[in-house]
Scaffold this motif. Structure first.
Motif, PDB file in Angstrom:
ATOM      1  N   LEU A 107      26.979  34.370  17.607  1.00  0.00           N
ATOM      2  CA  LEU A 107      27.682  34.910  18.512  1.00  0.00           C
ATOM      3  C   LEU A 107      28.919  35.174  19.009  1.00  0.00           C
ATOM      4  O   LEU A 107      30.749  35.193  18.651  1.00  0.00           O
ATOM      5  N   ALA A 108      28.574  33.426  19.446  1.00  0.00           N
ATOM      6  CA  ALA A 108      29.773  33.444  20.119  1.00  0.00           C
ATOM      7  C   ALA A 108      30.987  31.996  19.151  1.00  0.00           C
ATOM      8  O   ALA A 108      32.000  31.928  19.589  1.00  0.00           O
ATOM      9  N   TRP A 109      30.140  31.491  18.581  1.00  0.00           N
ATOM     10  CA  TRP A 109      31.047  30.162  17.816  1.00  0.00           C
ATOM     11  C   TRP A 109      31.469  31.020  17.036  1.00  0.00           C
ATOM     12  O   TRP A 109      33.086  30.736  16.588  1.00  0.00           O
ATOM     13  N   LEU A 178      30.195  25.776  25.903  1.00  0.00           N
ATOM     14  CA  LEU A 178      31.257  25.716  25.078  1.00  0.00           C
ATOM     15  C   LEU A 178      32.453  25.115  25.447  1.00  0.00           C
ATOM     16  O   LEU A 178      33.199  25.784  26.216  1.00  0.00           O
ATOM     17  N   LEU A 179      32.313  23.477  25.535  1.00  0.00           N
ATOM     18  CA  LEU A 179      33.690  23.516  26.206  1.00  0.00           C
ATOM     19  C   LEU A 179      35.116  22.396  25.313  1.00  0.00           C
ATOM     20  O   LEU A 179      34.409  22.401  23.726  1.00  0.00           O
ATOM     21  N   GLU A 209      35.323  23.544  30.686  1.00  0.00           N
ATOM     22  CA  GLU A 209      34.405  25.293  30.136  1.00  0.00           C
ATOM     23  C   GLU A 209      34.832  26.000  29.802  1.00  0.00           C
ATOM     24  O   GLU A 209      35.874  27.374  31.076  1.00  0.00           O
ATOM     25  N   ILE A 210      34.143  27.153  28.466  1.00  0.00           N
ATOM     26  CA  ILE A 210      34.876  28.474  28.209  1.00  0.00           C
ATOM     27  C   ILE A 210      34.249  29.839  28.653  1.00  0.00           C
ATOM     28  O   ILE A 210      34.618  30.861  28.537  1.00  0.00           O
ATOM     29  N   TRP A 211      33.136  28.308  27.982  1.00  0.00           N
ATOM     30  CA  TRP A 211      32.101  29.843  28.247  1.00  0.00           C
ATOM     31  C   TRP A 211      30.615  29.456  28.171  1.00  0.00           C
ATOM     32  O   TRP A 211      30.882  28.504  27.831  1.00  0.00           O
ATOM     33  N   ASN A 212      30.226  30.152  28.775  1.00  0.00           N
ATOM     34  CA  ASN A 212      28.803  29.858  29.378  1.00  0.00           C
ATOM     35  C   ASN A 212      27.181  30.849  28.781  1.00  0.00           C
ATOM     36  O   ASN A 212      27.228  32.135  29.093  1.00  0.00           O
ATOM     37  N   LEU A 213      26.587  30.680  28.191  1.00  0.00           N
ATOM     38  CA  LEU A 213      25.476  30.939  27.609  1.00  0.00           C
ATOM     39  C   LEU A 213      23.911  30.767  28.195  1.00  0.00           C
ATOM     40  O   LEU A 213      23.464  28.938  28.410  1.00  0.00           O
ATOM     41  N   VAL A 214      23.166  31.881  29.115  1.00  0.00           N
ATOM     42  CA  VAL A 214      22.135  31.466  29.584  1.00  0.00           C
ATOM     43  C   VAL A 214      20.956  32.747  29.188  1.00  0.00           C
ATOM     44  O   VAL A 214      20.620  33.326  28.892  1.00  0.00           O
ATOM     45  N   ASP A 241      22.253  36.281  28.990  1.00  0.00           N
ATOM     46  CA  ASP A 241      23.215  36.486  29.644  1.00  0.00           C
ATOM     47  C   ASP A 241      24.439  35.665  29.663  1.00  0.00           C
ATOM     48  O   ASP A 241      24.592  34.657  30.431  1.00  0.00           O
ATOM     49  N   THR A 242      25.943  35.938  29.077  1.00  0.00           N
ATOM     50  CA  THR A 242      26.975  34.763  29.366  1.00  0.00           C
ATOM     51  C   THR A 242      28.165  35.139  29.875  1.00  0.00           C
ATOM     52  O   THR A 242      28.287  36.433  30.441  1.00  0.00           O
ATOM     53  N   GLY A 243      28.767  34.619  29.995  1.00  0.00           N
ATOM     54  CA  GLY A 243      30.268  34.623  30.662  1.00  0.00           C
ATOM     55  C   GLY A 243      31.684  33.988  30.264  1.00  0.00           C
ATOM     56  O   GLY A 243      30.989  32.899  30.381  1.00  0.00           O
ATOM     57  N   MET A 244      32.677  34.818  29.435  1.00  0.00           N
ATOM     58  CA  MET A 244      33.744  33.811  29.631  1.00  0.00           C
ATOM     59  C   MET A 244      34.699  34.529  30.559  1.00  0.00           C
ATOM     60  O   MET A 244      35.102  35.169  30.386  1.00  0.00           O
TER      61      MET A 244
END
Length: 901
Positions: A107-109, A178-179, A209-214, A241-244
């Motif tokens: 989903l992020a990609w 995602l960097l 860093e633009i998006w962190n996927l936990v 849990d993700t944060g962008m």
């Protein structure tokens, strides 16, 4: 691409997802949540914590949100880097036991690389570098599978970078980031294979860093530090849990250098340029100030919008600091007029496109902000005077440095910013001991962090309650339906630990399978009552919800020993509940009356009600007039006389807002179902979980007893309701009756009669004062005539019992004037009244020529009476608290005169 469009595409991407399933779009929660470990919501996952902790069952398997966030630890770094901002928006997608690593990665990609024409962001795949936790081989393989990237394009980072936990035992898991490579202008060249487990500082601006996927998959039994913890096993349900960071993606897609230059922030900088005449990009120091202004103006506006008012502690202190840093930065840019009226509306116009409440609630927001600026401008004026005194003292001492302690006092006591102290000291030709200042600031922060850790540790210990919830499920809560239930005890605890029984007078906590007791929340006090069993009773002292879904009763055993095996009858005190319903409904009535009298921007910011009593805090910057208070009381009682119907219904939060229901600041609401309470239909329509009367007339009466300040920009109204209100009026009636009897007058004439008596009393007091002063001064001639000769100096050192500071000064000056002309003379008078000691020394010209100083005399005798003082060479004064040594102090006068003359 505008920030609004980036936000819209993010939500649409997950709402329309066809691979994992449509996500429920959840509106942003308030920045203020009922979580004692947090001042503010600081991450997109915070509103979902109960689901991740297993305290509540999520109402949907997948969700997406754009959450308002505030982070404050790096305030000093705002504007200096591209990565630090106080307010930001966190875009996130969440899976509660649904899809896991592959779904989140896909989903992020897809979103970041999908062409703009197809609804994506269109970022260049050649500049994207995923990262994984160094031990997470599964994630590494999935990134390769989903993206087609070779292994040498994927960073493998350690625990500090790529492992997540809440800092306490509970869920945790590895992360993937995602960097985005911004190019060689932002950092050195690199090879992924040569990078270690820690991200090099030199690459932090380049590899953004633009998006962190936990990947929440582990159960942590101990967390000693971010990179030091124990994994006890796997979670039964794995979560995502993700944060962008919205601002980070915005400045990449808008082709600007940093978050301060994006479309929702840079207009504030443009306005600041216009009014200051300075230019952004011309001077590095000015650039930092422009960025601070853009960030802090927006952050302050969002905080005020969510109900924060400036204060000296907690959330209020953070807001005050942000506002004052923005005002200070404008001053350092050369603008000394009020700046918030120029800047705040610009931020409102940009952020109001998304958060429409900023526009509808603008009058209140502006009033709070502008009042704080006015207060700070006065602080700057006062601080400048203190600063000038500090500079003078340093110069008199031959020093070229302002001490760190002095700078810290200016900052901490007078609110004087250190940057302004540095600037003004430089203009005065002085330096500032910044090292000493920073050390004192560090001590203050250490104390604050220790307090926060203690608070967090207290909150975190809910394991015993969670165990009960896991074993038995949520409490069947029947407070809206009945005052009595037959119940069964599920658990008995004492000191947070299970126990088997309670003896007589012992206090513990009991959890019931079903309860009629209202648990304290929403400002309403918990119910009182009893839990009865064969052989005794438990008195219910308090009722709380330590974890969501579980109601816990604090009880005291009154009769025989209590054990959970007993069959129980839970019974709420009906009189208590009646009073509580009256007070809570009365709070709603007063709130509606407040808004009718003052206007719709007078919104409740907090409340407390118990049987017969209510208090309501609301945002307002000035004291209410007696007429306004009377009007509020009158409107409230007119609503009671109208016998308005009271009704409640359940609906979604969106539906409630569409109907105009007021959501109170700082309260947490379920996004799928909220309870809306109406009194008289739209006249009072609020989100509320409390207990209420059926008709407004059942409140009985509303008697306003006080209106006061509870901090800058916040007022409080207090009132009695029901029989307590009538009892208050009865007491007032009795007082009036007693006074009219004593004064032999009618109630309508009472005020005039008392006023006349007060006037006569004041006139008599003035006459007595004249007589007393005359008697005091009559002693002056006798005292002067009896002056002691000390080395050719006429010295009078005397005590004036019952004399206050003004009298002592008058007597000392009169005695000095009566000493022989042309002869050196000294008069020292020490008085004591109401436990305070006053010292005044008066020295004539001839004595000063002999070297006698009034200032030196006061400084010498002051410590003997437990005080100090000072002044000029001719007249000086001081004070103290130890009257027992006055005679000793008077004897010292002759010694000091002999020594100096």
């Amino acid at each position: 691409m505008s920030t609004a469009e980036i936000r819209r595409r993010f939500i649409a991407h997950f709402e329309d997802d066809r691979t994992q399933g449509a996500h429920t779009a959840v509106p942003s929660a308030s920045l203020l949540l009922d979580d004692p470990t947090l001042l503010f919501v600081n991450a997109g996952m915070v509103p979902f914590k109960p689901y991740f902790l297993g305290q509540e069952t999520p109402p949907y398997p997948r969700a997406t949100s754009v959450q308002k966030c505030i982070r404050t630890p790096d305030i000093e770094d705002v504007g200096k880097t591209t990565r630090h901002g106080t307010f930001f928006e966190m875009c996130g997608n969440f899976s509660f036991g649904d899809y896991f690593k592959e779904g989140a990665i896909s989903l992020a990609w897809e979103l970041v690389t999908k062409p703009v024409a197809d609804g994506g962001w269109g970022l260049d795949e050649g500049r994207l570098y995923p990262s994984v936790y160094v031990d997470d081989r599964e994630a590494l393989e999935l990134w390769k599978k989903v993206t087609g990237l070779p292994e040498d394009r994927i960073l493998r980072l350690g625990k500090k970078e790529n492992y997540w936990s809440m800092g306490v035992p509970g869920p945790g898991g590895p992360c993937s980031e995602l960097l985005y490579d911004r190019g060689p202008a932002y950092g050195p060249e690199f090879e992924v294979s040569q990078l270690g487990p820690d991200m090099p500082t030199a690459l932090e601006d380049r590899l953004l860093e633009i998006w962190n996927l936990v990947f929440m998959q582990d159960e942590l039994s101990a967390v000693r530090a971010k990179d030091d913890f124990d994994i006890s096993g796997s979670l039964p349900h794995k979560n995502i849990d993700t944060g962008m960071g919205l601002e980070r993606v915005a400045f990449l897609l808008q082709g600007v250098e940093n978050m301060y230059e994006i479309d929702v922030m840079f207009p504030v900088i443009e306005k600041a340029q216009e009014v200051t005449g300075r230019r952004y990009g011309a001077d590095r120091g000015d650039d930092v100030r422009f960025r601070v202004v853009a960030d802090h103006v927006r952050s302050s506006m969002m905080l005020i919008g969510d109900g924060v008012t400036p204060g000296n502690e907690g959330r209020g202190y953070v807001l005050r600091r942000l506002l004052r840093r923005a005002i200070r930065s404008m001053r350092l840019l050369g603008y000394e007029d009020p700046c918030l009226p120029e800047l705040l509306p610009i931020s409102r116009d940009k952020m109001g496109e998304t958060y429409t409440e900023l526009v509808s609630d603008w009058d209140r927001i502006a009033r709070v902000a502008y009042a704080e600026e006015e207060v700070f401008r006065k602080t700057l004026t006062a601080g400048t005077q203190i600063f000038d005194l500090a500079v003078g003292a340093a110069r008199d001492a031959g020093e070229k440095t302002l001490t760190g302690e002095r700078a810290f006092t200016l900052h901490d006591t007078y609110g004087f910013p250190i940057d302004l102290t540095l600037e003004m000291a430089s203009e005065a030709g002085l330096s500032v001991d910044e090292t000493g200042f920073r050390a004192l600031m560090a001590e203050q922060r250490t104390r604050a962090k220790a307090d926060a850790r203690a608070k967090k540790g207290h909150h975190a210990d809910t394991s015993a309650y969670r165990a009960v919830l896991d074993e038995h499920g949520p409490t069947e809560w029947l407070a809206y339906e009945t005052l009595e239930t037959e119940s069964r005890a599920l658990a008995l605890l004492s000191g947070g630990q299970p126990v088997t029984s309670l003896g007589v007078d012992e206090v513990g906590e009991v959890v019931l399978d079903r309860t009629p007791f209202y648990a304290e929340s929403g400002g309403q006090a918990a119910d009182a009552g009893f839990i009865e069993y064969d052989g005794g009773r438990l008195e219910v002292l308090d009722v709380q919800r330590p974890v969501r879904g579980l109601v816990v009763h604090q009880v005291r055993a009154l009769d025989g020993e209590f054990a959970p095996r007993h069959t129980l009858h839970a019974r709420v005190d009906p009189e208590w509940r009646t009073g509580a319903r009256q007070a809570h409904s009365g709070t709603h009535v007063v709130h509606a009356a407040l808004r009718e009298v003052l206007g719709p921007s007078a919104l409740q910011s907090g409340s407390y009600n118990r049987p017969g009593y209510l208090r309501l805090d609301f945002g307002w910057t000035s004291a209410l007039s007696p007429a306004q208070v009377r009007d509020i009381e009158q409107v409230s009682n007119q609503a009671l006389r109208a016998d308005l119907p009271v009704a409640w219904d359940y609906m979604t939060l969106t539906e409630a807002r569409e109907r105009g229901a007021i959501a109170l600041f700082g309260e947490t609401y379920d996004n799928t179902k909220v309870r809306v309470v109406e009194i008289g239909g739209p006249w009072s329509r609020e989100l509320c979980g409390g207990t209420h009367v059926d008709h407004s007339s059942q409140i009985g009466t509303v008697v306003v007893t006080g209106e006061s300040s509870v901090g800058s920009g916040n007022r409080r109204i207090e009132a009695f309701t029901g029989v307590e209100g009538f009892a208050y009026l009865a007491r007032e009636r009795d007082v009036v009756a007693e006074l009219t009897g004593l004064l032999k007058t009618q109630p309508d004439d009472l005020v005039a009669r008392v006023g006349d008596m007060v006037d006569k009393l004041r006139a008599a007091e003035k006459e007595l004062e004249k007589v007393r002063v005359a008697g005091l001064l009559a002693q002056a001639g006798t005292l002067a005539a009896g002056a002691q000769d000390v080395g050719g100096v006429a010295v009078v050192a005397t005590r004036a019992p019952g004399a206050s500071g003004g009298d002592v000064r008058t007597l000392a000056l009169d005695v000095r004037g009566r000493l022989p002309q042309g002869r050196p003379g000294v008069a020292v008078v020490i008085g004591d009244a109401d436990g305070k000691v006053s010292v005044v020394a008066a020295v004539n010209d001839a004595a000063r020529e002999r070297g006698v100083s009034a200032n030196d005399l006061v400084c010498a005798v002051g410590p003997l009476v437990g005080g100090k003082g000072g002044g000029k060479a001719d007249v000086a004064q001081g004070g103290g608290t130890d009257a027992s040594r006055i005679d000793e102090a008077l004897a010292l006068v002759a010694t000091e005169v002999a020594r100096t003359a």
